[in-house]
Design a protein around this motif. Structure first.
Motif, PDB file in Angstrom:
ATOM      1  N   ALA A  67     -18.760  -1.214  60.950  1.00 18.07           N
ATOM      2  CA  ALA A  67     -19.773  -0.150  60.955  1.00 18.07           C
ATOM      3  C   ALA A  67     -21.052  -0.596  61.654  1.00 18.07           C
ATOM      4  CB  ALA A  67     -20.073   0.288  59.527  1.00 18.07           C
ATOM      5  N   LEU A  68     -21.511  -1.805  61.354  1.00 19.17           N
ATOM      6  CA  LEU A  68     -22.732  -2.285  62.003  1.00 19.17           C
ATOM      7  C   LEU A  68     -22.482  -2.570  63.484  1.00 19.17           C
ATOM      8  CD1 LEU A  68     -24.324  -4.457  59.175  1.00 19.17           C
ATOM      9  CD2 LEU A  68     -25.027  -2.215  59.986  1.00 19.17           C
ATOM     10  N   GLY A  69     -21.279  -2.979  63.843  1.00 13.43           N
ATOM     11  CA  GLY A  69     -20.932  -3.158  65.256  1.00 13.43           C
ATOM     12  C   GLY A  69     -20.967  -1.833  66.005  1.00 13.43           C
ATOM     13  N   ALA A  70     -20.413  -0.785  65.395  1.00 12.46           N
ATOM     14  CA  ALA A  70     -20.438   0.536  66.025  1.00 12.46           C
ATOM     15  C   ALA A  70     -21.871   1.041  66.176  1.00 12.46           C
ATOM     16  CB  ALA A  70     -19.614   1.524  65.200  1.00 12.46           C
ATOM     17  N   TRP A  71     -22.677   0.833  65.170  1.00 10.80           N
ATOM     18  CA  TRP A  71     -24.074   1.263  65.212  1.00 10.80           C
ATOM     19  C   TRP A  71     -24.828   0.520  66.314  1.00 10.80           C
ATOM     20  CZ3 TRP A  71     -27.574   1.316  60.202  1.00 10.80           C
ATOM     21  CH2 TRP A  71     -28.746   2.034  60.467  1.00 10.80           C
ATOM     22  N   ARG A  72     -24.612  -0.797  66.407  1.00  6.18           N
ATOM     23  CA  ARG A  72     -25.265  -1.566  67.477  1.00  6.18           C
ATOM     24  C   ARG A  72     -24.819  -1.060  68.848  1.00  6.18           C
ATOM     25  NH1 ARG A  72     -23.511  -5.847  64.565  1.00  6.18           N
ATOM     26  NH2 ARG A  72     -22.070  -6.377  66.248  1.00  6.18           N
ATOM     27  N   GLY A  73     -23.517  -0.839  69.015  1.00 10.50           N
ATOM     28  CA  GLY A  73     -23.006  -0.364  70.297  1.00 10.50           C
ATOM     29  C   GLY A  73     -23.591   0.970  70.702  1.00 10.50           C
ATOM     30  N   LEU A  92     -33.710  -2.305  67.092  1.00 13.28           N
ATOM     31  CA  LEU A  92     -32.652  -1.900  66.168  1.00 13.28           C
ATOM     32  C   LEU A  92     -31.461  -2.859  66.274  1.00 13.28           C
ATOM     33  CD1 LEU A  92     -31.572   0.026  64.045  1.00 13.28           C
ATOM     34  CD2 LEU A  92     -30.824   1.549  65.891  1.00 13.28           C
ATOM     35  N   THR A  93     -31.131  -3.284  67.480  1.00 12.99           N
ATOM     36  CA  THR A  93     -30.025  -4.224  67.666  1.00 12.99           C
ATOM     37  C   THR A  93     -30.259  -5.479  66.843  1.00 12.99           C
ATOM     38  OG1 THR A  93     -29.818  -3.452  69.956  1.00 12.99           O
ATOM     39  CG2 THR A  93     -28.669  -5.491  69.389  1.00 12.99           C
ATOM     40  N   ILE A  94     -31.427  -6.063  66.985  1.00 10.31           N
ATOM     41  CA  ILE A  94     -31.725  -7.297  66.255  1.00 10.31           C
ATOM     42  C   ILE A  94     -31.795  -7.016  64.757  1.00 10.31           C
ATOM     43  CG2 ILE A  94     -34.258  -7.425  66.245  1.00 10.31           C
ATOM     44  CD1 ILE A  94     -32.050 -10.275  67.326  1.00 10.31           C
ATOM     45  N   GLY A  95     -32.336  -5.864  64.393  1.00 11.57           N
ATOM     46  CA  GLY A  95     -32.395  -5.500  62.979  1.00 11.57           C
ATOM     47  C   GLY A  95     -31.016  -5.363  62.352  1.00 11.57           C
ATOM     48  N   VAL A 138     -16.399  -1.934  72.191  1.00 10.47           N
ATOM     49  CA  VAL A 138     -15.612  -0.725  72.449  1.00 10.47           C
ATOM     50  C   VAL A 138     -16.555   0.470  72.598  1.00 10.47           C
ATOM     51  CG1 VAL A 138     -14.011   0.931  71.379  1.00 10.47           C
ATOM     52  CG2 VAL A 138     -13.450  -1.505  71.415  1.00 10.47           C
ATOM     53  N   VAL A 139     -17.562   0.548  71.745  1.00 11.19           N
ATOM     54  CA  VAL A 139     -18.539   1.635  71.848  1.00 11.19           C
ATOM     55  C   VAL A 139     -19.291   1.537  73.174  1.00 11.19           C
ATOM     56  CG1 VAL A 139     -20.642   2.632  70.844  1.00 11.19           C
ATOM     57  CG2 VAL A 139     -18.765   1.912  69.354  1.00 11.19           C
ATOM     58  N   VAL A 140     -19.689   0.329  73.555  1.00 14.26           N
ATOM     59  CA  VAL A 140     -20.381   0.135  74.835  1.00 14.26           C
ATOM     60  C   VAL A 140     -19.461   0.513  75.994  1.00 14.26           C
ATOM     61  CG1 VAL A 140     -21.376  -1.595  76.401  1.00 14.26           C
ATOM     62  CG2 VAL A 140     -22.005  -1.597  73.974  1.00 14.26           C
ATOM     63  N   ALA A 141     -18.195   0.122  75.937  1.00 10.86           N
ATOM     64  CA  ALA A 141     -17.244   0.472  77.005  1.00 10.86           C
ATOM     65  C   ALA A 141     -17.090   1.984  77.115  1.00 10.86           C
ATOM     66  CB  ALA A 141     -15.889  -0.189  76.738  1.00 10.86           C
ATOM     67  N   ARG A 142     -17.036   2.669  75.986  1.00 14.19           N
ATOM     68  CA  ARG A 142     -16.936   4.137  76.005  1.00 14.19           C
ATOM     69  C   ARG A 142     -18.172   4.757  76.637  1.00 14.19           C
ATOM     70  NH1 ARG A 142     -13.433   7.166  72.660  1.00 14.19           N
ATOM     71  NH2 ARG A 142     -15.106   8.692  72.658  1.00 14.19           N
ATOM     72  N   ARG A 143     -19.334   4.160  76.407  1.00 17.34           N
ATOM     73  CA  ARG A 143     -20.578   4.698  76.954  1.00 17.34           C
ATOM     74  C   ARG A 143     -20.758   4.347  78.427  1.00 17.34           C
ATOM     75  NH1 ARG A 143     -25.426   2.634  73.638  1.00 17.34           N
ATOM     76  NH2 ARG A 143     -26.517   4.077  75.021  1.00 17.34           N
ATOM     77  N   THR A 144     -20.041   3.359  78.920  1.00 23.69           N
ATOM     78  CA  THR A 144     -20.268   2.875  80.282  1.00 23.69           C
ATOM     79  C   THR A 144     -19.000   2.910  81.113  1.00 23.69           C
ATOM     80  OG1 THR A 144     -19.901   0.572  79.567  1.00 23.69           O
ATOM     81  CG2 THR A 144     -22.176   1.366  79.559  1.00 23.69           C
ATOM     82  N   LEU A 145     -18.219   1.861  81.043  1.00 18.17           N
ATOM     83  CA  LEU A 145     -17.065   1.672  81.926  1.00 18.17           C
ATOM     84  C   LEU A 145     -16.029   2.775  81.805  1.00 18.17           C
ATOM     85  CD1 LEU A 145     -16.564  -2.173  81.407  1.00 18.17           C
ATOM     86  CD2 LEU A 145     -17.914  -1.014  83.179  1.00 18.17           C
ATOM     87  N   TRP A 146     -15.795   3.265  80.598  1.00 15.53           N
ATOM     88  CA  TRP A 146     -14.795   4.297  80.395  1.00 15.53           C
ATOM     89  C   TRP A 146     -15.346   5.694  80.609  1.00 15.53           C
ATOM     90  CZ3 TRP A 146     -12.817   2.055  75.117  1.00 15.53           C
ATOM     91  CH2 TRP A 146     -12.168   0.822  75.359  1.00 15.53           C
ATOM     92  N   SER A 147     -16.646   5.844  80.717  1.00 12.30           N
ATOM     93  CA  SER A 147     -17.240   7.177  80.856  1.00 12.30           C
ATOM     94  C   SER A 147     -16.845   7.812  82.186  1.00 12.30           C
ATOM     95  CB  SER A 147     -18.767   7.121  80.722  1.00 12.30           C
ATOM     96  OG  SER A 147     -19.336   6.409  81.808  1.00 12.30           O
ATOM     97  N   GLY A 148     -16.752   7.036  83.247  1.00  7.31           N
ATOM     98  CA  GLY A 148     -16.330   7.548  84.554  1.00  7.31           C
ATOM     99  C   GLY A 148     -14.894   8.009  84.536  1.00  7.31           C
ATOM    100  N   ALA A 149     -14.025   7.240  83.868  1.00  7.61           N
ATOM    101  CA  ALA A 149     -12.622   7.623  83.766  1.00  7.61           C
ATOM    102  C   ALA A 149     -12.481   8.912  82.964  1.00  7.61           C
ATOM    103  CB  ALA A 149     -11.809   6.500  83.108  1.00  7.61           C
ATOM    104  N   ARG A 150     -13.291   9.064  81.923  1.00  6.74           N
ATOM    105  CA  ARG A 150     -13.259  10.275  81.116  1.00  6.74           C
ATOM    106  C   ARG A 150     -13.731  11.471  81.912  1.00  6.74           C
ATOM    107  NH1 ARG A 150     -15.882   8.262  76.761  1.00  6.74           N
ATOM    108  NH2 ARG A 150     -17.845   9.181  77.403  1.00  6.74           N
ATOM    109  N   GLN A 151     -14.793  11.291  82.700  1.00  9.94           N
ATOM    110  CA  GLN A 151     -15.318  12.378  83.508  1.00  9.94           C
ATOM    111  C   GLN A 151     -14.321  12.783  84.605  1.00  9.94           C
ATOM    112  OE1 GLN A 151     -19.059  10.858  84.891  1.00  9.94           O
ATOM    113  NE2 GLN A 151     -20.074  11.170  82.928  1.00  9.94           N
ATOM    114  N   ALA A 152     -13.672  11.782  85.214  1.00  9.14           N
ATOM    115  CA  ALA A 152     -12.688  12.059  86.257  1.00  9.14           C
ATOM    116  C   ALA A 152     -11.489  12.814  85.688  1.00  9.14           C
ATOM    117  CB  ALA A 152     -12.238  10.762  86.926  1.00  9.14           C
ATOM    118  N   ALA A 153     -11.091  12.492  84.451  1.00  5.64           N
ATOM    119  CA  ALA A 153      -9.936  13.132  83.838  1.00  5.64           C
ATOM    120  C   ALA A 153     -10.238  14.592  83.487  1.00  5.64           C
ATOM    121  CB  ALA A 153      -9.522  12.375  82.583  1.00  5.64           C
ATOM    122  N   THR A 154     -11.492  14.886  83.168  1.00  6.74           N
ATOM    123  CA  THR A 154     -11.834  16.260  82.808  1.00  6.74           C
ATOM    124  C   THR A 154     -12.223  17.109  84.027  1.00  6.74           C
ATOM    125  OG1 THR A 154     -14.129  15.645  82.364  1.00  6.74           O
ATOM    126  CG2 THR A 154     -12.601  15.606  80.495  1.00  6.74           C
ATOM    127  N   ALA A 155     -12.400  16.495  85.198  1.00  4.65           N
ATOM    128  CA  ALA A 155     -12.827  17.246  86.382  1.00  4.65           C
ATOM    129  C   ALA A 155     -11.675  17.919  87.070  1.00  4.65           C
ATOM    130  CB  ALA A 155     -13.509  16.294  87.368  1.00  4.65           C
TER     131      ALA A 155
END
Length: 155
Positions: A67-73, A92-95, A138-155
């Motif tokens: 849970a704290l990992g997801a929140w940090r991501g 917040l990350t450090i907190g 995983v949360v960071v990847a979804r927000r960054t690296l995988w976001s382009g793949a998601r956008q391309a799949a929905t276009a």
């Protein structure tokens, strides 16, 4: 003792790195959780996972770490710069890191003083940190690296 030294160096370095702007890469997102997981598995010898109390405690520790990992991501500052994704931690990350470490330290202290909670092994600590980093990444990847793949799949 060596493992405590590794933990005392690896964890602060990992947190320090998050607090400075750096490029988000697939390799970078995989490396740290993998290192923590390998060290954790390699040092699990002798861990006793029997008993309902132990399983509940370990499950709660896993949930807390995830849970704290997801929140940090979700809370890391992320932006594009020159075609690359950049990430940087914030207060917040450090907190959230301090919160995770403080709770784990408090539970460990309660466990050793009262005997009411199972005492975690160093291997378990590494595994919980690895899990926390993995979920965060995983949360960071979804927000960054995988976001382009998601956008391309929905276009």
């Amino acid at each position: 003792m060596t493992l405590f030294l590794v933990l005392a160096i690896l964890l602060p370095w990992s947190i320090w790195r998050q607090m400075h702007a750096h490029e988000v890469t697939a390799n970078g997102l995989i490396k740290l959780p993998t290192i923590f997981a390998i060290v954790g598995v390699a040092t699990l010898g002798g861990a006793d996972f029997s008993g309902t109390g132990t399983l509940v405690y370990l499950g709660a520790s896993m949930l807390l770490s995830a849970a704290l990992g997801a929140w940090r991501g979700a809370s890391l500052s992320i932006w594009r710069e020159g075609g690359a994704w950049i990430s940087k931690g914030n207060r917040l990350t450090i907190g959230l890191w301090v919160t995770l470490i403080a709770i784990k330290f408090a539970l460990g202290t309660i466990a050793s003083v009262t005997g009411d909670l199972p005492t975690e092994t160093v291997g378990e600590v590494f595994l919980f940190l690895g899990l926390s980093f993995a979920v965060q990444n995983v949360v960071v990847a979804r927000r960054t690296l995988w976001s382009g793949a998601r956008q391309a799949a929905t276009a």
